[in-house]
Design an enzyme around this catalytic site. Structure first.
Site, PDB file in Angstrom:
ATOM      1  N   SER A  49       0.963  -1.241   0.067  1.00  0.00           N
ATOM      2  CA  SER A  49      -0.197  -0.041  -0.169  1.00  0.00           C
ATOM      3  C   SER A  49       0.259   1.129   0.268  1.00  0.00           C
ATOM      4  O   SER A  49       1.995   0.621   0.719  1.00  0.00           O
ATOM      5  CB  SER A  49      -0.896   0.160   1.493  1.00  0.00           C
ATOM      6  OG  SER A  49      -1.012   1.414   2.151  1.00  0.00           O
ATOM      7  N   TYR A  73      -1.478  -0.619  10.514  1.00  0.00           N
ATOM      8  CA  TYR A  73      -1.761  -0.709   9.356  1.00  0.00           C
ATOM      9  C   TYR A  73      -0.381  -0.449   8.756  1.00  0.00           C
ATOM     10  O   TYR A  73       0.277  -1.706   7.970  1.00  0.00           O
ATOM     11  CB  TYR A  73      -2.568  -0.619   8.965  1.00  0.00           C
ATOM     12  CG  TYR A  73      -3.233  -0.876   7.607  1.00  0.00           C
ATOM     13  CD1 TYR A  73      -2.654   0.111   6.442  1.00  0.00           C
ATOM     14  CD2 TYR A  73      -3.411  -2.181   7.058  1.00  0.00           C
ATOM     15  CE1 TYR A  73      -2.841  -0.261   5.111  1.00  0.00           C
ATOM     16  CE2 TYR A  73      -3.663  -2.372   5.498  1.00  0.00           C
ATOM     17  CZ  TYR A  73      -3.259  -1.635   4.924  1.00  0.00           C
ATOM     18  OH  TYR A  73      -2.993  -1.427   3.444  1.00  0.00           O
ATOM     19  N   LYS A 128       2.446  -3.460   6.991  1.00  0.00           N
ATOM     20  CA  LYS A 128       2.978  -3.744   5.004  1.00  0.00           C
ATOM     21  C   LYS A 128       4.152  -3.884   4.638  1.00  0.00           C
ATOM     22  O   LYS A 128       5.058  -4.345   3.738  1.00  0.00           O
ATOM     23  CB  LYS A 128       2.445  -2.775   4.192  1.00  0.00           C
ATOM     24  CG  LYS A 128       0.199  -2.468   4.435  1.00  0.00           C
ATOM     25  CD  LYS A 128       0.263  -4.439   2.788  1.00  0.00           C
ATOM     26  CE  LYS A 128      -1.381  -4.622   3.205  1.00  0.00           C
ATOM     27  NZ  LYS A 128      -1.705  -5.777   2.057  1.00  0.00           N
TER      28      LYS A 128
HETATM   29  C1  WQD Z   1      -9.152   9.993   1.015  1.00  0.00           C
HETATM   30  C2  WQD Z   1      -9.269  11.672   1.729  1.00  0.00           C
HETATM   31  C3  WQD Z   1      -9.914  11.998   3.277  1.00  0.00           C
HETATM   32  C4  WQD Z   1     -13.669  10.047   4.208  1.00  0.00           C
HETATM   33  C5  WQD Z   1      -6.376   4.975   2.892  1.00  0.00           C
HETATM   34  C6  WQD Z   1      -5.320   4.010   4.192  1.00  0.00           C
HETATM   35  C7  WQD Z   1      -4.807   3.819   2.856  1.00  0.00           C
HETATM   36  C8  WQD Z   1      -5.411   2.952   1.664  1.00  0.00           C
HETATM   37  C9  WQD Z   1      -6.361   4.121   0.778  1.00  0.00           C
HETATM   38  C10 WQD Z   1      -5.043   0.812   2.773  1.00  0.00           C
HETATM   39  C11 WQD Z   1      -8.817  11.688   2.786  1.00  0.00           C
HETATM   40  C12 WQD Z   1     -11.142  12.046   3.096  1.00  0.00           C
HETATM   41  C13 WQD Z   1     -12.564  10.449   3.663  1.00  0.00           C
HETATM   42  C14 WQD Z   1     -14.433  11.024   4.948  1.00  0.00           C
HETATM   43  C15 WQD Z   1     -13.214  12.856   3.735  1.00  0.00           C
HETATM   44  N1  WQD Z   1      -5.592   1.608   2.332  1.00  0.00           N
HETATM   45  N2  WQD Z   1     -11.670  11.763   3.355  1.00  0.00           N
HETATM   46  N3  WQD Z   1     -14.328  12.176   4.924  1.00  0.00           N
HETATM   47  O1  WQD Z   1      -6.771   8.349   3.562  1.00  0.00           O
HETATM   48  O2  WQD Z   1      -6.266   8.270   1.208  1.00  0.00           O
HETATM   49  O3  WQD Z   1      -6.002   6.105   2.175  1.00  0.00           O
HETATM   50  O4  WQD Z   1      -7.543   4.712   1.802  1.00  0.00           O
HETATM   51  O5  WQD Z   1      -4.394   0.392   2.420  1.00  0.00           O
HETATM   52  O6  WQD Z   1      -3.470   2.587   3.141  1.00  0.00           O
HETATM   53  O7  WQD Z   1      -4.982   5.375   3.908  1.00  0.00           O
HETATM   54  O8  WQD Z   1      -8.197   6.974   1.768  1.00  0.00           O
HETATM   55  O9  WQD Z   1     -10.508   7.850   1.447  1.00  0.00           O
HETATM   56  O10 WQD Z   1     -10.016   7.503   4.259  1.00  0.00           O
HETATM   57  O11 WQD Z   1      -9.523   9.346   2.400  1.00  0.00           O
HETATM   58  O12 WQD Z   1     -12.781  13.571   3.496  1.00  0.00           O
HETATM   59  O13 WQD Z   1     -15.521  10.319   4.965  1.00  0.00           O
HETATM   60  O14 WQD Z   1     -10.778  11.936   1.061  1.00  0.00           O
HETATM   61  O15 WQD Z   1      -9.389  12.961   4.300  1.00  0.00           O
HETATM   62  O16 WQD Z   1      -7.933  13.212   2.698  1.00  0.00           O
HETATM   63  P1  WQD Z   1      -7.030   7.429   2.482  1.00  0.00           P
HETATM   64  P2  WQD Z   1      -9.375   7.790   2.152  1.00  0.00           P
END
Ligand code: WQD
Length: 342
Positions: free
Chosen positions: A124, A148, A152
């Site tokens: 990841s 997490y 990885k």
């Molecule tokens: C994306 C953007 C949030 C939800 C995560 C894991 C990573 C991988 C992918 C496994 C961010 C914003 C989110 C919400 C929001 N998973 N957001 N409101 O954090 O980039 O990555 O998922 O491998 O390991 O860390 O993805 O989709 O959680 O967030 O504003 O209700 O959307 O702040 O900027 P992220 P995400």
């Protein structure tokens, strides 16, 4: 000869199984349904028109895993199985270290015992921690910021050591950026249990009326509109990247690492606006405080995967939004349909 797919009933695993079957591969699938459902297995069989061996088991059960290697002629393994919620990993680190590390060690030991040394590992972009700059290349310093991500990163190091100890291993590590979307049929897709952690499943559930509005975690970041930028990649593109990685893994030796992203960053507001434009659904939102651990900008340099795997993502953000909504619309309660026997 078959490809063993661990976690093959999961979001990325199920899409990869479908692509493998449609490419004519024999597959053997393992899943413990911690984050998935037996319904996924039925849908993969229905979509592909192919049957395949499925085992409902946990990779921590080494005896059962050995039986699978005794019963099936396995040539390679794609290892998706693991727990993957960042927030949950902070609350339950021991669960994450045990499930992710021990299951991988079990898998590698049984593979070694049966002479199977072609492995693709589901890593990841989270191993990059708070990237110093984007686009991120594979040689960027690694700095996981949560349990997490550390599992990885530790597994990547474990696999490098395994390769150094036995030159016969061929290991491909794939670092995913932000997978979203669903198969165009709407038959398989992302079905997080409980309240989603990730952006797109939350957006689709707001669109479906399950939640009244989306919380956008901060709009004061140093980006074009103040919201965070991420590299969203269509899950089918991601699945196709695994087939290209498999071709290379079977013919190579040693360890190779590739970013699987699009190389294009989109902000949260850009994704929400695109989703509204493509689907015609309104996404009410409110700006709330930044989420701990979020980085402002994170997107991939994908030139190595293009050069060495002959792969790049081809589906755009509009198609990702359209396919995410198609899945949600067709499956308002996800896979929680009546549980069938296998
Ligand atoms: C994306 C953007 C949030 C939800 C995560 C894991 C990573 C991988 C992918 C496994 C961010 C914003 C989110 C919400 C929001 N998973 N957001 N409101 O954090 O980039 O990555 O998922 O491998 O390991 O860390 O993805 O989709 O959680 O967030 O504003 O209700 O959307 O702040 O900027 P992220 P995400």
């Amino acid at each position: 000869m078959a490809v063993l797919v661990t976690g093959g009933a999961g979001y990325i695993g199920s899409h990869t199984c479908l692509e493998l079957l449609q490419a004519g591969c024999d597959i053997v699938v393992i899943d413990n349904f911690m984050n998935s459902s037996v319904e996924v297995v039925h849908r993969i069989r229905k979509l592909s028109g192919e049957n395949f061996q499925f085992y409902n088991m946990n990779l921590l059960d080494r005896d059962h895993l050995e039986q699978i290697f005794q019963k099936n002629k396995i040539e390679a393994c794609i290892h998706f199985a693991g727990v993957k919620a960042v927030g949950e990993s902070v609350r339950f680190p021991l669960l994450y270290y045990k499930q992710n590390l021990f299951s991988t060690i079990n898998l590698c030991r049984v593979m070694q015992k049966y002479g199977v040394k072609n492995l693709i590992f589901s890593s990841s972009a989270t191993v990059y921690g708070s990237p110093e700059k984007s686009p991120i290349t594979e040689d960027h310093v690694l700095h996981a910021t949560n349990p997490y991500g550390r599992t990885k990163w530790m597994i990547e190091e474990l696999l490098k050591d395994l390769s150094l100890s036995d030159q016969d291993w061929s290991i491909t590590i794939l670092r995913y950026f932000n997978p979203i979307g669903a198969h165009e049929s709407g038959e398989i897709g992302e079905d997080p249990k409980g309240m989603p952690n990730n952006l797109m499943p939350f957006v689709t559930r707001v669109a479906a009326g399950e939640y009244p509005m989306l919380e956008i975690f901060g709009d004061q970041y140093p980006t074009k509109d103040g919201t965070c930028i991420r590299d969203y990649i269509h899950v089918v593109d991601l699945a196709c990247g695994h087939l290209k990685a498999l071709e290379k893994t079977i013919s190579a030796r040693g360890v190779d690492i590739y970013n699987l992203g699009t190389g294009q960053g989109y902000s949260v507001l850009e994704l929400v606006n695109t989703f509204e434009a493509v689907t015609g659904m309104e996404i009410p939102y409110q700006i709330s405080k930044p989420r701990a651990g979020d980085v402002a900008i994170c997107y991939a340099d994908v030139t190595k995967a293009e050069r060495e795997l002959g792969w790049r993502a081809v589906r755009g953000i509009e198609e990702m939004c359209r396919d995410s909504w198609n899945w949600q619309s067709k499956n308002p309660i996800g896979y929680c349909s009546e549980v069938k026997t296998l």
